[in-house]
Scaffold this motif. Structure first.
Motif, PDB file in Angstrom:
ATOM      1  N   GLN A 260      14.962 -30.975 -31.345  1.00 41.71           N
ATOM      2  CA  GLN A 260      14.960 -29.895 -32.328  1.00 41.71           C
ATOM      3  C   GLN A 260      16.151 -29.995 -33.267  1.00 41.71           C
ATOM      4  N   GLY A 265      10.710 -33.842 -35.915  1.00 43.04           N
ATOM      5  CA  GLY A 265       9.323 -33.412 -36.030  1.00 43.04           C
ATOM      6  C   GLY A 265       8.507 -33.536 -34.763  1.00 43.04           C
ATOM      7  N   SER A 266       9.109 -33.994 -33.673  1.00 44.51           N
ATOM      8  CA  SER A 266       8.332 -34.202 -32.446  1.00 44.51           C
ATOM      9  C   SER A 266       8.063 -32.900 -31.698  1.00 44.51           C
ATOM     10  N   ARG A 268       6.544 -29.552 -31.792  1.00 41.09           N
ATOM     11  CA  ARG A 268       5.578 -28.841 -32.623  1.00 41.09           C
ATOM     12  C   ARG A 268       5.649 -27.332 -32.388  1.00 41.09           C
ATOM     13  N   PRO A 269       5.078 -26.529 -33.290  1.00 42.03           N
ATOM     14  CA  PRO A 269       5.194 -25.071 -33.183  1.00 42.03           C
ATOM     15  C   PRO A 269       4.644 -24.478 -31.895  1.00 42.03           C
ATOM     16  N   ASP A 270       3.667 -25.135 -31.250  1.00 40.84           N
ATOM     17  CA  ASP A 270       3.078 -24.560 -30.030  1.00 40.84           C
ATOM     18  C   ASP A 270       3.820 -24.985 -28.767  1.00 40.84           C
TER      19      ASP A 270
END
Length: 361
Positions: A260, A265-266, A268-270
């Motif tokens: 983070q 980008g690894s 993800r939002p979920d």
């Protein structure tokens, strides 16, 4: 005449450029030659930190070139030939204490640490919250209730047997994916957590207690089937293969936060991170085996630049502000303190437990 002067100036300019290049190379060579090489052996989860060019440059400013090999913390304390290294840097304090005793080292350094965590997904969090396994922690974070989780695991509960489960009706047991306990420190830390709870919320400290907890804690590993040797394995599966393969993965907090903070980008939002309740801190402890090895430990513990770089890899540093700043700047979140934490058993107790689990494979 003017043409001759122009040609002459061009020749002089070319020679000057060549001279600068040559001198620059000589200077680079001299600088590299002036660096003192220090060899160490580390846990694999710190390899990205030591190979980070910013870290390489930071050590170079102190006149050091760090070369590292990787090994499991258990191997560091038992089978690795430490005679060719100037420092050992396992991921657990029990392993470091064993090395310290065996090598008769008086002082060690703990420049950073990371609590054990569980990487999961929002649908799984909702499902386990409804099942009473996930709840709010003492702060603004969620925890995996280990006693409740162990009840499900002991009963062999499958995901599709959870009431009202439409989010993940998989026909496999509710289990946290770990690494191989015979090889990996993170799995040993998981065993420390589970054995504490199975022992009536007390650190296992006797052969009788070991025998009491073994059936339940061994099942947590054996029922998984194949397990990988390094924590990077299940975490990479979690990142790439997603919820279908790895709904719950045991990780170091630093692995999730480091991604983070670096913003690759690894994450993800979920994706979500839970903290086991209780959890343990994996204390990355450097055992110096020479004067130069001790210098590496001192720099990691006291140099603000190296501290910031460690925080950018998700590690909690000796200066809590560095970690808090790195997390905040990335727009991530992590509790400043975790209240429900326990200490792992002694190295000898952990070894006996791990050996008994190994026999059951």
């Amino acid at each position: 005449m003017k043409r001759q002067v122009s040609v002459g100036l061009a020749v002089v300019l070319v020679l000057a450029v060549v001279a600068v290049i040559v001198w620059g190379r000589e200077d680079d060579g001299a600088t590299a030659g002036d660096l003192t090489t220090v060899r160490g052996v580390i846990g694999s989860e710190k390899q990205a930190f030591f190979t980070d060019q910013r870290v390489v440059d930071a050590f170079a400013r102190h006149g050091l070139r760090i070369e590292v090999d990787t090994a499991g913390s258990r191997q560091l304390a038992t089978t690795v030939d430490l005679g060719k290294y100037e420092f050992a840097f396992p991921s657990s304090s029990p392993a470091a204490q064993k090395i310290q005793r065996d090598r008769k080292v008086t002082a060690v350094h703990t420049p950073f640490q990371s609590p054990m965590a569980v990487a999961t997904f929002e649908p799984i969090v909702g499902l386990l919250t409804a099942a009473g396994v996930v709840r709010k922690g003492a702060g603004d974070y969620q925890v995996l209730d280990v006693p409740r989780y162990l009840e499900l695991a002991k009963a062999g509960t499958r995901w599709d047997q959870l009431p009202g489960n439409t989010a993940y009706p998989a026909r496999k047991n509710v289990l946290v994916t770990t690494t191989d306990p015979r090889e990996s420190n993170s799995a040993a830390m998981y065993l420390a957590i589970a054995s504490f709870v199975a022992n009536g919320n007390a650190v296992v400290s006797s052969p009788e207690q070991e025998a009491k907890v073994l059936p339940d804690v061994a099942r947590l590993f054996l029922d998984q089937g194949y397990t990988q040797n390094s924590t990077e394995g299940p975490f990479e599966d979690y990142l790439s293969a997603g919820m279908g393969k790895t709904p719950l993965a045991l990780i170091y907090e630093s692995q999730f936060l480091g991604r983070q903070v670096r913003g690759d980008g690894s994450i993800r939002p979920d994706m979500r991170m839970l903290y086991p309740a209780p959890t343990v801190y994996s204390k990355h402890t450097l055992v110096p085996l020479s004067g130069n090895g001790d210098r590496v430990g001192q720099l990691l513990s006291t140099d603000p630049g190296l501290g910031r770089l460690a925080a950018s890899h998700g590690f909690r540093t000796t200066d809590p502000k560095l970690f808090a700043e790195a997390v905040a700047q990335a727009g991530a979140s992590a509790p400043a303190d975790l209240v429900d934490t326990v200490e792992p058993p002694s190295f000898e107790t952990l070894e006996r437990l791990l050996d008994e689990v190994k026999k059951r494979y």
